[in-house]
Design an enzyme around this catalytic site. Structure first.
Site: not given
Length: 607
Positions: A2, A27, A74, A100-101, A480, A484, A487, A503, A602
């Protein structure tokens, strides 16, 4: 992963670090901590939960010192907790690290270090770095870090303190962003520009493999071999609000741009020459002998990722799979027992309908495998096995990078299950992994087409309806893409199997109706051409998405977007990026609130 902040100068480090971390709260994170160094002593304070929890502790017992590092975590390895929060330190408290990573080989390193007497107090991969540096320490922190990097595999942005060298911070970057801020008698490091924007607008943008050594009045940047690099100063001209979004107008755009990195994190350590590998999964070949039914349960975008998963499970593992909407699952008295593998997919790990499905299936003896983005979430805790997508925090309500990482993990899981039951050919397993490793670059190429997509959106944003059609895996990509669009732009949109239009739904096609034909699958390309002609004959305005080599389709349609030539089995990942961008630019042209579309949340934590 994060947020990272570091400071060295003439101010109290604690104040600068807390200020920087507060600018990174957007974040998303689950814990926070800082370490400061004074009189050759490193002191650490860290707390689970929001930054205010850490601030409350520091208000009572502040950390003094004019050099320090901080982190908002995170979770990726280990649940959110005080112990798992960063910074992490060596046993003797001489070295402290924020990271981070992901360190891919952390278990191997941990075993070695434990054998040497190192005692670990967290479940994280990051703690390995602190112990490794302590074990390797030569009296020169920079030299020690260079040696340690040769032992570590994975991605990292690191900030390191050493009690024996209190006049410096060492920072390293590989595949995770890191910047250096330039001040007057003070210098900074951060994972993102907003953290230090209150203090400086002049920064060095570290490139992969570069190391920075910071003192209060000097910054030295080196490559992996220790050669000095002359960096160009980047002057930040964002206002603070823009800075949180990395200069982008919306979090959704920022997160779409982050998709190549998200895919790298999702695939890292899981793609092998002989197929997929998932360290830590308890599901094995012996258990698969007893599995006679797989059910995939999810909601919304995750449900579409599940449909892609079903396609590849059946293709490569030759297992019959049912895909169910979680909101319907437990009300249909599903056929589920001890021979069932239930796979649930959830970005947040808190989706109420999906949790209810898990509990029902476990009551009946099923083995539950969760695919989620959030370590320590309810779904992760209640499942028997977990695969983390490692997409990182996603702020925009409409999911983008979470989706592509879910699809990537499902394709890897198909390869993994096919290997367990012996149904997947070795050459196919190798091919899929090779193709998936190409997807970060292919996503970048998709993102490079934004001008073309924006121009299409600007010409057509006043439409009331838009239809998508595709065959095979292109159908699920179309679904999908349609979601989107609905939304964030509020345009009525539907996605259909191309052969099904005649049809019934073709009755809705009239002059000027836009139809997006997703045509990336070679084995049904000619069939798609026939379906395109059917809608063209009713007046449709057709936009076709094809792989390079099929540009001649232009004579049959009104517009063509050509994607790079690639293995048909990986097109679902880069192709959706074109449809994400289409939805985004149509929403922007219509003046919609892209990040916070009406009526949506969310994380859906109620049924």
């Amino acid at each position: 992963m994060c947020g990272i902040v570091g400071y060295i100068g003439d101010k109290q480090a604690q104040d600068v670090l807390i200020s920087g971390l507060s600018r990174l709260e957007y974040r998303g994170y689950d814990s926070a901590g800082i370490a400061t160094l004074e009189n050759e002593v490193i002191r650490v304070e860290k707390k689970k939960g929001r930054l205010k929890n850490l601030e409350a502790v520091l208000e009572k017992t502040p950390l003094s010192g004019k050099v320090g590092i901080g982190h908002t975590r995170w979770a990726t390895h280990g649940v959110p907790s005080d112990a798992n929060a960063h910074p992490h330190s060596s046993v003797n408290k001489e070295i402290s690290v924020v990271h981070n990573g992901i360190i891919e080989n952390y278990m191997t390193l941990k075993d070695e270090l434990q054998a040497l007497g190192h005692v670990f107090i967290s479940d994280t991969d990051t703690e390995v770095i602190a112990h490794l540096l302590n074990e390797l320490y030569t009296g020169d922190l920079v030299e020690t870090v260079q040696i340690a990097l040769t032992r570590m595999k994975g991605s990292y942005a690191l900030a390191i303190l050493c009690a024996n060298e209190p006049d410096k911070i060492v920072a390293v970057r590989k595949d995770s962003p890191l910047i250096v801020g330039l001040g007057d008698g003070e210098n900074f490091i951060a994972s993102d520009i907003p953290a230090i924007l209150n203090y400086t607008r002049e920064v060095y943008l570290l490139d992969n493999g570069e190391m920075a050594v910071l003192t209060a009045d000097h910054i030295k940047v080196m490559d992996g071999a220790g050669n000095i690099i002359e960096k160009e100063i980047f002057v930040v001209d964002w206002d603070p609000g823009d800075a949180e979004k990395g200069g982008y107008d919306h979090f959704m755009m920022k997160e779409m741009v982050e998709q190549p990195k998200a895919m790298m994190e999702a695939l890292m350590g899981r793609c092998c020459d002989n197929g997929a590998s998932f360290t830590g999964l308890k599901l094995d070949a012996e258990m698969m002998k007893h599995i006679n039914r797989i059910q995939i349960v999810a909601c919304g975008t995750a449900y579409h990722a599940g449909m892609v998963g079903k396609y590849y499970f059946e293709k490569f593992a030759r297992i019959s799979v049912e895909t169910e909407a979680a909101s319907e699952y437990r009300y249909k008295n599903p056929i589920v027992d001890e021979n069932t593998l239930l796979i649930v997919i959830s970005q947040s790990g808190e989706t109420a309908d999906t949790l209810a499905a898990i509990r029902l299936a476990k009551e009946r003896g099923a083995w539950v495998l969760a695919v989620t983005n959030v370590v320590g979430s309810s779904i992760a805790r209640e499942a028997d096995d977990v695969i983390y997508t490692n997409a990182g925090p996603e702020i925009a309500v409409a999911s983008t990078k979470a989706y592509v990482t879910q699809v990537g993990c499902m394709m890897l899981l198909a390869s993994f299950l096919g290997n367990l039951n012996g149904k997947m050919k070795k050459e196919d397993a190798a091919r899929i992994c090779h193709g998936l490793m190409m997807t970060p670059g292919l996503i970048e190429k998709a993102l490079d087409t934004q001008d073309v997509i924006k121009a299409f959106a600007d010409r057509n944003y006043e439409i009331d309806d838009l239809f998508y059609m595709g065959r095979g895996v292109d159908l699920y990509t179309s679904m999908e893409g349609s979601l989107k669009l609905k939304e964030i732009s509020y345009i009525h949109s539907e996605a259909y199997a191309a052969g099904e239009l005649k049809h019934g739904p073709i009755a809705l096609i009239e002059d000027g109706t836009i139809v997006v034909a997703v045509c990336t699958q070679e084995n049904v390309f000619e069939k798609m051409l026939s379906n395109i002609k059917e809608v063209k004959a009713r007046g449709a305005h057709v936009l076709a998405i094809v792989q390079a080599g099929h540009e001649d389709i232009a004579s049959e349609v009104d517009e063509v977007w050509v994607i790079p030539e690639m293995d048909d089995d990986i097109t679902a990942i880069p192709t959706i990026v074109y449809l994400q961008l289409l939805a985004y630019y149509l929403a922007v042209a219509r003046g919609c609130d892209v990040d916070k579309p009406k009526n949506l949340a969310k994380s859906v934590t109620v049924e």
